[in-house]
Enzyme design. Structure first.
Site, mmCIF file in Angstrom:
data_model
loop_
_atom_site.group_PDB
_atom_site.id
_atom_site.type_symbol
_atom_site.label_atom_id
_atom_site.label_comp_id
_atom_site.label_asym_id
_atom_site.label_seq_id
_atom_site.Cartn_x
_atom_site.Cartn_y
_atom_site.Cartn_z
ATOM 1 N N ARG A 1 -25.610 41.546 93.190
ATOM 2 C CA ARG A 1 -24.705 41.705 94.353
ATOM 3 C C ARG A 1 -25.011 40.687 95.459
ATOM 4 N NH1 ARG A 1 -23.302 43.788 90.795
ATOM 5 N NH2 ARG A 1 -22.751 45.944 90.371
ATOM 6 N N SER B 1 -19.604 51.491 96.203
ATOM 7 C CA SER B 1 -20.988 51.894 96.463
ATOM 8 C C SER B 1 -21.393 51.435 97.865
ATOM 9 C CB SER B 1 -21.942 51.250 95.461
ATOM 10 O OG SER B 1 -21.608 51.679 94.172
ATOM 11 N N GLU C 1 -24.582 47.689 100.622
ATOM 12 C CA GLU C 1 -23.801 46.763 99.792
ATOM 13 C C GLU C 1 -22.517 46.390 100.550
ATOM 14 O OE1 GLU C 1 -23.571 47.657 95.624
ATOM 15 O OE2 GLU C 1 -21.551 46.813 95.452
HETATM 16 C C1 LIG Z 1 -13.109 52.287 94.605
HETATM 17 C C2 LIG Z 1 -13.997 51.070 94.620
HETATM 18 C C3 LIG Z 1 -14.745 50.754 93.498
HETATM 19 C C4 LIG Z 1 -15.584 49.637 93.493
HETATM 20 N N1 LIG Z 1 -16.299 49.358 92.357
HETATM 21 C C5 LIG Z 1 -17.098 48.278 92.337
HETATM 22 C C6 LIG Z 1 -17.863 47.960 91.179
HETATM 23 O O1 LIG Z 1 -17.802 48.642 90.156
HETATM 24 N N2 LIG Z 1 -18.654 46.865 91.215
HETATM 25 C C7 LIG Z 1 -18.749 46.070 92.312
HETATM 26 O O2 LIG Z 1 -19.482 45.082 92.293
HETATM 27 N N3 LIG Z 1 -18.044 46.353 93.438
HETATM 28 C C8 LIG Z 1 -17.218 47.426 93.480
HETATM 29 N N4 LIG Z 1 -16.498 47.684 94.611
HETATM 30 C C9 LIG Z 1 -16.659 46.845 95.811
HETATM 31 C C10 LIG Z 1 -15.690 45.638 95.896
HETATM 32 O O3 LIG Z 1 -14.481 45.871 95.186
HETATM 33 C C11 LIG Z 1 -16.353 44.372 95.420
HETATM 34 O O4 LIG Z 1 -17.492 44.046 96.193
HETATM 35 C C12 LIG Z 1 -15.405 43.163 95.443
HETATM 36 O O5 LIG Z 1 -16.026 42.076 94.828
HETATM 37 C C13 LIG Z 1 -14.991 42.773 96.869
HETATM 38 O O6 LIG Z 1 -13.880 41.903 96.762
HETATM 39 P P1 LIG Z 1 -12.814 41.778 97.933
HETATM 40 O O7 LIG Z 1 -11.821 40.747 97.541
HETATM 41 O O8 LIG Z 1 -12.269 43.095 98.277
HETATM 42 O O9 LIG Z 1 -13.728 41.223 99.071
HETATM 43 P P2 LIG Z 1 -13.723 41.592 100.669
HETATM 44 O O10 LIG Z 1 -14.096 43.012 100.777
HETATM 45 O O11 LIG Z 1 -12.388 41.181 101.200
HETATM 46 O O12 LIG Z 1 -14.839 40.634 101.162
HETATM 47 C C14 LIG Z 1 -16.193 40.817 100.782
HETATM 48 C C15 LIG Z 1 -17.007 39.648 101.358
HETATM 49 O O13 LIG Z 1 -16.575 38.442 100.736
HETATM 50 C C16 LIG Z 1 -16.110 37.501 101.712
HETATM 51 N N5 LIG Z 1 -14.996 36.769 101.104
HETATM 52 C C17 LIG Z 1 -13.905 37.295 100.513
HETATM 53 N N6 LIG Z 1 -13.133 36.318 100.012
HETATM 54 C C18 LIG Z 1 -13.751 35.147 100.310
HETATM 55 C C19 LIG Z 1 -13.456 33.769 100.067
HETATM 56 N N7 LIG Z 1 -12.370 33.388 99.416
HETATM 57 N N8 LIG Z 1 -14.327 32.843 100.516
HETATM 58 C C20 LIG Z 1 -15.453 33.202 101.185
HETATM 59 N N9 LIG Z 1 -15.785 34.479 101.459
HETATM 60 C C21 LIG Z 1 -14.939 35.441 101.017
HETATM 61 C C22 LIG Z 1 -15.731 38.338 102.916
HETATM 62 O O14 LIG Z 1 -15.799 37.574 104.110
HETATM 63 C C23 LIG Z 1 -16.786 39.434 102.858
HETATM 64 O O15 LIG Z 1 -17.984 38.954 103.410
HETATM 65 C C24 LIG Z 1 -15.652 48.805 94.631
HETATM 66 C C25 LIG Z 1 -14.883 49.100 95.759
HETATM 67 C C26 LIG Z 1 -14.062 50.221 95.758
HETATM 68 C C27 LIG Z 1 -13.217 50.517 96.969
#
Ligand SMILES: Cc1cc2nc3c(=O)[nH]c(=O)nc-3n(C[C@H](O)[C@H](O)[C@H](O)COP(=O)(O)OP(=O)(O)OC[C@H]3O[C@@H](n4cnc5c(N)ncnc54)[C@H](O)[C@@H]3O)c2cc1C
Length: 329
Positions: free
Chosen positions: A180, A231, A301
């Site tokens: 992560r 998480s 996380e």
């Molecule tokens: C129901 C649920 C289940 C989940 N299950 C999992 C799982 O099984 N495994 C897991 O690892 N995670 C899980 N997650 C967490 C999440 O989906 C992941 O961490 C995912 O990778 C975040 O992606 P996002 O596009 O939503 O990022 P965001 O939440 O939009 O951003 C996360 C971080 O990345 C940065 N960021 C985003 N895009 C860019 C870019 N293009 N360039 C630079 N920085 C950027 C943001 O500034 C922030 O710091 C879950 C979340 C939920 C709500």
């Protein structure tokens, strides 16, 4: 603030076609459904627009905050009046390269990416089909589940490095992916634009079956009916955060509208009307209680905003605060 207002005026003048939302409530862009307004949220339609925006902000000595699908972020209720957010939601190019690798832009959802791989008989992304994030956010977090991590599939990542206003193509090794974590979390100013993923040939039907099975397990174990950011804490080495939280007696424990999920103790859920302060206080309480009862240190996380917010700087929930749950009943 003055710089930000000047930058917004210039962006409006130089990029008249840009989708720009001012004083936008972030609750609408976060899977937690929590968060007050940011000064501006821009949604460029392509990579050129995104880099042009970054360049204008840089001229005003400002750095944007990048938003993927907002599934791993807690935005504060009071808003972030000094923040300019750029969303990657329209960076959605996705295709096969001549050598069989997959090219995807940062805004492609992990579900769509996994589905595309399956349709092309490519295995290695089944684990990602139920993760609700985007590829960009997935790279920052090195998202993973069921034994798979994005780093296993990534060959290279193209990013725009804000301090130098230059494009870099980083190899998987240069991205320094860990559990992560990635280079992008530790080195500020990297905007992920796209990635190339290298996958193995597989059987389309088997891949689809595996995705179905993993998503069935997800629905069975996780509180997908309530807003959350997945998480709340990372797994301490050799242990499971959910098991430690349960062991500390916190399953179902609540602060205001924020609750340790009854279904999966690793999730903090918004049971309705949770404020960011409910979530912060609950996380502070979980961290403290788990440490006292098990000796394990939990690290968040979820990305907590404002950027200088640290759980360890805050004490437990103050006496008399709206706290409910098994321990206080
Ligand atoms: C129901 C649920 C289940 C989940 N299950 C999992 C799982 O099984 N495994 C897991 O690892 N995670 C899980 N997650 C967490 C999440 O989906 C992941 O961490 C995912 O990778 C975040 O992606 P996002 O596009 O939503 O990022 P965001 O939440 O939009 O951003 C996360 C971080 O990345 C940065 N960021 C985003 N895009 C860019 C870019 N293009 N360039 C630079 N920085 C950027 C943001 O500034 C922030 O710091 C879950 C979340 C939920 C709500």
């Amino acid at each position: 603030m003055e710089n930000l207002e000047k930058a917004i005026a210039e962006i409006k003048a130089r990029m008249p076609g840009l989708r720009l939302k001012e004083n936008e409530p972030m609750a609408e862009h976060s899977s937690f459904r929590i968060g007050g307004p940011v000064r501006a949220l821009a949604i460029p339609s392509d990579v050129m627009g995104l880099t042009k925006l970054c360049a204008i902000l840089k001229e005003h000595e400002l750095a944007p905050f990048l938003l993927g699908n907002g599934t791993n972020i807690l935005f504060p209720d009071e808003g972030l009046p000094e923040l300019f957010i750029i969303s990657t939601e329209r960076l959605t190019k996705l295709f096969l390269l001549p050598d069989g690798a997959v090219y995807a832009e940062a805004g492609v959802s992990l579900a769509k990416l996994a589905g595309f791989a399956q349709q092309n008989g490519l295995t290695g992304l089944e684990f990602a089909s139920g993760i609700p994030g985007s590829l960009g956010g997935g790279c920052v977090m090195n998202a993973g589940a069921y034994g798979g991590e994005l780093k296993d599939a990534i060959e290279s990542v193209v990013c725009y490095y804000l301090p130098e206003q230059r494009l870099y193509e980083l190899t998987k090794e240069q991205c320094r992916f860990g559990y992560r974590s990635s280079l992008f979390q530790n080195l500020g100013g990297c905007v992920i634009l796209s990635a190339v993923l290298r996958l193995e040939k597989g059987d389309g039907e088997e891949i689809a079956e595996k995705m179905k099975e993993l998503n069935r397990r997800r629905r069975e174990k996780q509180p997908l009916d309530l807003p959350s950011a997945g998480s709340a804490f990372k797994r301490p080495e050799g242990q499971y955060a959910a098991a430690l939280i349960e062991q500390a007696g916190l399953k179902g424990y609540a602060v205001g509208g924020a609750q340790v999920s009854e279904k999966h103790a690793g999730f903090v859920v918004n049971t309705g009307g949770a404020t960011s302060h409910d979530v912060y206080e609950l996380m502070v309480h979980i961290r403290k209680t788990v440490y006292e009862k098990t000796g394990a240190k939990l690290e968040p996380e979820v990305i907590l905003l404002p950027p200088d917010y640290r759980l360890e700087d805050h004490g437990p929930a103050a006496p008399g605060h709206r706290v409910s749950g098994p321990e206080t009943e």
